[in-house]
Write a protein that holds these residues in place. Structure first.
Motif, PDB file in Angstrom:
ATOM      1  N   ILE A 143       0.828  -1.209   0.000  1.00 58.47           N
ATOM      2  CA  ILE A 143       0.000   0.000   0.000  1.00 58.47           C
ATOM      3  C   ILE A 143       0.867   1.265   0.000  1.00 58.47           C
ATOM      4  CG2 ILE A 143      -1.639   1.330   1.417  1.00 58.47           C
ATOM      5  CD1 ILE A 143      -2.845  -1.458   2.225  1.00 58.47           C
ATOM      6  N   LYS A 144       2.005   1.198   0.699  1.00 63.35           N
ATOM      7  CA  LYS A 144       2.866   2.389   0.794  1.00 63.35           C
ATOM      8  C   LYS A 144       3.416   2.835  -0.560  1.00 63.35           C
ATOM      9  CE  LYS A 144       7.394   0.238   1.679  1.00 63.35           C
ATOM     10  NZ  LYS A 144       7.236  -1.211   1.763  1.00 63.35           N
ATOM     11  N   ASN A 145       3.402   1.926  -1.545  1.00 58.51           N
ATOM     12  CA  ASN A 145       3.912   2.273  -2.880  1.00 58.51           C
ATOM     13  C   ASN A 145       2.855   2.930  -3.761  1.00 58.51           C
ATOM     14  OD1 ASN A 145       6.358   1.228  -2.122  1.00 58.51           O
ATOM     15  ND2 ASN A 145       6.064  -0.746  -3.124  1.00 58.51           N
ATOM     16  N   GLY A 146       1.618   3.029  -3.254  1.00 52.32           N
ATOM     17  CA  GLY A 146       0.552   3.675  -4.013  1.00 52.32           C
ATOM     18  C   GLY A 146       0.615   5.188  -3.844  1.00 52.32           C
ATOM     19  N   PRO A 147      -0.275   5.963  -4.494  1.00 53.84           N
ATOM     20  CA  PRO A 147      -1.315   5.462  -5.402  1.00 53.84           C
ATOM     21  C   PRO A 147      -0.738   4.896  -6.689  1.00 53.84           C
ATOM     22  CG  PRO A 147      -1.318   7.863  -5.349  1.00 53.84           C
ATOM     23  CD  PRO A 147      -0.328   7.426  -4.324  1.00 53.84           C
ATOM     24  N   PHE A 148      -1.538   4.079  -7.364  1.00 59.23           N
ATOM     25  CA  PHE A 148      -1.095   3.367  -8.553  1.00 59.23           C
ATOM     26  C   PHE A 148      -1.738   3.964  -9.800  1.00 59.23           C
ATOM     27  CE2 PHE A 148      -1.428   0.525  -4.874  1.00 59.23           C
ATOM     28  CZ  PHE A 148      -0.102   0.171  -4.717  1.00 59.23           C
ATOM     29  N   ASP A 149      -1.004   3.906 -10.890  1.00 56.60           N
ATOM     30  CA  ASP A 149      -1.511   4.460 -12.156  1.00 56.60           C
ATOM     31  C   ASP A 149      -1.827   3.371 -13.167  1.00 56.60           C
ATOM     32  OD1 ASP A 149      -1.178   7.192 -11.359  1.00 56.60           O
ATOM     33  OD2 ASP A 149       0.978   6.925 -11.641  1.00 56.60           O
ATOM     34  N   VAL A 150      -1.156   2.236 -13.028  1.00 55.77           N
ATOM     35  CA  VAL A 150      -1.290   1.184 -14.036  1.00 55.77           C
ATOM     36  C   VAL A 150      -2.336   0.176 -13.587  1.00 55.77           C
ATOM     37  CG1 VAL A 150      -0.071  -0.648 -15.293  1.00 55.77           C
ATOM     38  CG2 VAL A 150       1.123   1.478 -14.703  1.00 55.77           C
ATOM     39  N   PHE A 151      -3.243  -0.158 -14.506  1.00 60.28           N
ATOM     40  CA  PHE A 151      -4.246  -1.178 -14.187  1.00 60.28           C
ATOM     41  C   PHE A 151      -3.623  -2.563 -14.268  1.00 60.28           C
ATOM     42  CE2 PHE A 151      -7.226  -4.343 -15.969  1.00 60.28           C
ATOM     43  CZ  PHE A 151      -7.956  -4.554 -14.816  1.00 60.28           C
ATOM     44  N   VAL A 152      -3.831  -3.354 -13.229  1.00 62.48           N
ATOM     45  CA  VAL A 152      -3.459  -4.773 -13.255  1.00 62.48           C
ATOM     46  C   VAL A 152      -4.681  -5.557 -12.812  1.00 62.48           C
ATOM     47  CG1 VAL A 152      -0.991  -4.416 -12.791  1.00 62.48           C
ATOM     48  CG2 VAL A 152      -2.586  -4.672 -10.882  1.00 62.48           C
ATOM     49  N   GLY A 153      -4.705  -6.839 -13.088  1.00 58.99           N
ATOM     50  CA  GLY A 153      -5.837  -7.645 -12.636  1.00 58.99           C
ATOM     51  C   GLY A 153      -6.725  -8.056 -13.793  1.00 58.99           C
ATOM     52  N   THR A 154      -8.034  -8.090 -13.546  1.00 60.23           N
ATOM     53  CA  THR A 154      -8.991  -8.638 -14.499  1.00 60.23           C
ATOM     54  C   THR A 154     -10.088  -7.613 -14.746  1.00 60.23           C
ATOM     55  OG1 THR A 154      -8.527 -10.824 -13.562  1.00 60.23           O
ATOM     56  CG2 THR A 154     -10.525 -10.621 -14.911  1.00 60.23           C
ATOM     57  N   ILE A 155     -10.345  -7.312 -16.015  1.00 58.63           N
ATOM     58  CA  ILE A 155     -11.294  -6.250 -16.389  1.00 58.63           C
ATOM     59  C   ILE A 155     -12.655  -6.425 -15.714  1.00 58.63           C
ATOM     60  CG2 ILE A 155     -12.657  -5.305 -18.312  1.00 58.63           C
ATOM     61  CD1 ILE A 155      -9.982  -4.290 -18.725  1.00 58.63           C
ATOM     62  N   ASP A 156     -13.191  -7.650 -15.709  1.00 61.32           N
ATOM     63  CA  ASP A 156     -14.537  -7.885 -15.160  1.00 61.32           C
ATOM     64  C   ASP A 156     -14.649  -7.480 -13.696  1.00 61.32           C
ATOM     65  OD1 ASP A 156     -15.352  -8.868 -17.554  1.00 61.32           O
ATOM     66  OD2 ASP A 156     -15.343 -10.983 -16.978  1.00 61.32           O
ATOM     67  N   TYR A 157     -13.515  -7.470 -13.002  1.00 61.86           N
ATOM     68  CA  TYR A 157     -13.517  -7.165 -11.568  1.00 61.86           C
ATOM     69  C   TYR A 157     -12.940  -5.776 -11.279  1.00 61.86           C
ATOM     70  CZ  TYR A 157     -14.835 -11.938 -10.259  1.00 61.86           C
ATOM     71  OH  TYR A 157     -15.525 -13.116 -10.073  1.00 61.86           O
ATOM     72  N   ALA A 158     -12.685  -5.001 -12.330  1.00 62.02           N
ATOM     73  CA  ALA A 158     -12.033  -3.697 -12.151  1.00 62.02           C
ATOM     74  C   ALA A 158     -13.043  -2.627 -11.762  1.00 62.02           C
ATOM     75  CB  ALA A 158     -11.322  -3.296 -13.442  1.00 62.02           C
ATOM     76  N   ALA A 159     -12.656  -1.768 -10.833  1.00 61.08           N
ATOM     77  CA  ALA A 159     -13.518  -0.675 -10.380  1.00 61.08           C
ATOM     78  C   ALA A 159     -13.573   0.429 -11.439  1.00 61.08           C
ATOM     79  CB  ALA A 159     -12.981  -0.115  -9.063  1.00 61.08           C
ATOM     80  N   PRO A 160     -14.680   1.195 -11.461  1.00 61.53           N
ATOM     81  CA  PRO A 160     -14.840   2.241 -12.483  1.00 61.53           C
ATOM     82  C   PRO A 160     -13.706   3.250 -12.504  1.00 61.53           C
ATOM     83  CG  PRO A 160     -16.857   1.992 -11.183  1.00 61.53           C
ATOM     84  CD  PRO A 160     -15.836   1.099 -10.570  1.00 61.53           C
ATOM     85  N   GLU A 161     -13.269   3.688 -11.311  1.00 65.76           N
ATOM     86  CA  GLU A 161     -12.226   4.727 -11.287  1.00 65.76           C
ATOM     87  C   GLU A 161     -10.920   4.221 -11.897  1.00 65.76           C
ATOM     88  OE1 GLU A 161     -11.911   2.565  -7.301  1.00 65.76           O
ATOM     89  OE2 GLU A 161     -13.556   3.311  -8.562  1.00 65.76           O
ATOM     90  N   VAL A 162     -10.668   2.913 -11.775  1.00 66.61           N
ATOM     91  CA  VAL A 162      -9.452   2.324 -12.348  1.00 66.61           C
ATOM     92  C   VAL A 162      -9.574   2.288 -13.870  1.00 66.61           C
ATOM     93  CG1 VAL A 162      -7.989   0.278 -12.414  1.00 66.61           C
ATOM     94  CG2 VAL A 162      -9.045   0.964 -10.260  1.00 66.61           C
ATOM     95  N   LEU A 163     -10.752   1.896 -14.358  1.00 70.18           N
ATOM     96  CA  LEU A 163     -10.976   1.828 -15.806  1.00 70.18           C
ATOM     97  C   LEU A 163     -10.961   3.215 -16.446  1.00 70.18           C
ATOM     98  CD1 LEU A 163     -13.772  -0.899 -15.944  1.00 70.18           C
ATOM     99  CD2 LEU A 163     -11.362  -1.169 -16.557  1.00 70.18           C
ATOM    100  N   GLN A 164     -11.269   4.237 -15.661  1.00 70.17           N
ATOM    101  CA  GLN A 164     -11.230   5.611 -16.189  1.00 70.17           C
ATOM    102  C   GLN A 164      -9.812   6.169 -16.251  1.00 70.17           C
ATOM    103  OE1 GLN A 164     -13.891   7.277 -13.317  1.00 70.17           O
ATOM    104  NE2 GLN A 164     -15.700   7.101 -14.632  1.00 70.17           N
ATOM    105  N   GLY A 165      -8.852   5.356 -15.778  1.00 70.42           N
ATOM    106  CA  GLY A 165      -7.459   5.790 -15.858  1.00 70.42           C
ATOM    107  C   GLY A 165      -7.033   6.699 -14.718  1.00 70.42           C
ATOM    108  N   LYS A 166      -7.876   6.806 -13.693  1.00 71.92           N
ATOM    109  CA  LYS A 166      -7.494   7.638 -12.544  1.00 71.92           C
ATOM    110  C   LYS A 166      -6.488   6.879 -11.683  1.00 71.92           C
ATOM    111  CE  LYS A 166     -12.019   9.877 -12.320  1.00 71.92           C
ATOM    112  NZ  LYS A 166     -13.309   9.936 -11.610  1.00 71.92           N
ATOM    113  N   SER A 167      -5.642   7.627 -10.968  1.00 71.83           N
ATOM    114  CA  SER A 167      -4.753   6.932 -10.037  1.00 71.83           C
ATOM    115  C   SER A 167      -5.603   6.409  -8.874  1.00 71.83           C
ATOM    116  CB  SER A 167      -3.635   7.851  -9.547  1.00 71.83           C
ATOM    117  OG  SER A 167      -4.150   8.839  -8.703  1.00 71.83           O
ATOM    118  N   TYR A 168      -5.227   5.276  -8.335  1.00 74.40           N
ATOM    119  CA  TYR A 168      -6.055   4.627  -7.312  1.00 74.40           C
ATOM    120  C   TYR A 168      -5.160   4.073  -6.213  1.00 74.40           C
ATOM    121  CZ  TYR A 168      -4.679   0.279  -9.670  1.00 74.40           C
ATOM    122  OH  TYR A 168      -3.951  -0.751 -10.223  1.00 74.40           O
ATOM    123  N   ARG A 169      -5.751   3.942  -5.021  1.00 75.71           N
ATOM    124  CA  ARG A 169      -4.943   3.548  -3.868  1.00 75.71           C
ATOM    125  C   ARG A 169      -4.867   2.038  -3.680  1.00 75.71           C
ATOM    126  NH1 ARG A 169      -7.831   8.328  -1.240  1.00 75.71           N
ATOM    127  NH2 ARG A 169      -9.473   6.774  -0.940  1.00 75.71           N
ATOM    128  N   GLY A 170      -5.798   1.318  -4.267  1.00 76.00           N
ATOM    129  CA  GLY A 170      -5.709  -0.145  -4.211  1.00 76.00           C
ATOM    130  C   GLY A 170      -6.736  -0.804  -3.312  1.00 76.00           C
TER     131      GLY A 170
END
Length: 258
Positions: free
Chosen positions: A157-184
């Protein structure tokens, strides 16, 4: 046993001790993303997945619902992560949902509580985000006990916020898909919401990216108590600030009601 984007998983047997079986995850070196390598004085330069798994096997950081790395080794092509089998053969939740048409509320709750317990441990004690929670990464042993696996997308967590999407699209949150930085952590909660919906309704709540971004939640019927759908709705809140934390998920009436 399975195949993913970065390698495959096989069941292996020790030549010296044929009774000993281990699960070997092959991680192909050339597929490891540049920003997921990490240096460690003891381990050397390793993928972040190995670093996190090594960290999670320290005293006080082990958890019964989180896969434990026994060790690792490498050759020119792959890293090999050794893990103890969880049930022989274990079955992932994706296959289990397909196989078992009539899971009752207590069984769904038992499985989901264990996943939540694992994520609560990661978020509050280990300070790690998983970032790829999904039914295929939950393994059942045949006795109702689960392990959360695949830390290939995990991060501190200390290395966040994150800019790059990782994981699986079907389970991705809207803010991540919008390309916003996210805390995880919020991404993990959204994925838990998708997971619980999938356990309950045997399908994904959203059919494509557009629906994830802006589509009311389908509630085809109420199979269980209203508290259950309330929990799903509150984990799938598109407003990141309103979305439940993992502690609030644990304290929700559906989770605390036997």
């Amino acid at each position: 046993m399975g195949q993913g984007a970065y390698g495959e998983v096989k069941l292996a047997r020790s030549k010296k001790n044929p009774a000993k079986k281990v699960v070997l995850k092959y991680v192909t070196k050339k597929k490891i993303l540049v920003d997921t390598w990490t240096r460690d004085r003891r381990l050397g330069t390793v993928p972040l997945e190995i670093h996190v798994l090594d960290y999670l096997r320290r005293d006080g950081l082990k958890h019964p619902n989180i896969v434990e790395m026994e060790g690792f080794f490498e050759d020119d092509v792959n890293y090999y992560i050794e893990m103890m089998p969880h049930g022989l053969p274990g079955m992932d939740l994706f296959d289990y949902i397909e196989l078992k048409a009539n899971m009752d509320e207590s069984e769904c709750k038992n499985i989901f509580r264990q996943v939540v317990d694992a994520i609560h441990h990661l978020h509050t004690k280990a300070l790690v985000v998983h970032r790829d929670i999904k039914d295929e990464n939950v393994i059942l042993d045949g006795e109702g006990k689960i392990k959360l696996i695949d830390f290939g997308s995990a991060a501190y967590i200390k290395n966040g916020p994150f800019d790059v999407f990782v994981g699986t699209i079907d389970y991705a949150a809207p803010e991540v898909l919008q390309g916003k930085s996210y805390r995880g952590k919020e991404q993990d909660i959204w994925a838990l919401g998708i997971l619980l919906y999938t356990i309950v309704y045997k399908e994904n709540p959203f059919y494509n990216v557009d629906e994830i971004l802006d589509h009311p939640l389908r509630v085809p019927f109420l199979p269980f108590s209203e508290d259950c759908i309330d929990l799903i709705r509150r984990m799938l809140d598109r407003d990141v600030d309103n979305r439940l934390t993992i502690t609030e998920v644990m304290e929700h009436p559906w989770m605390t009601d036997n």
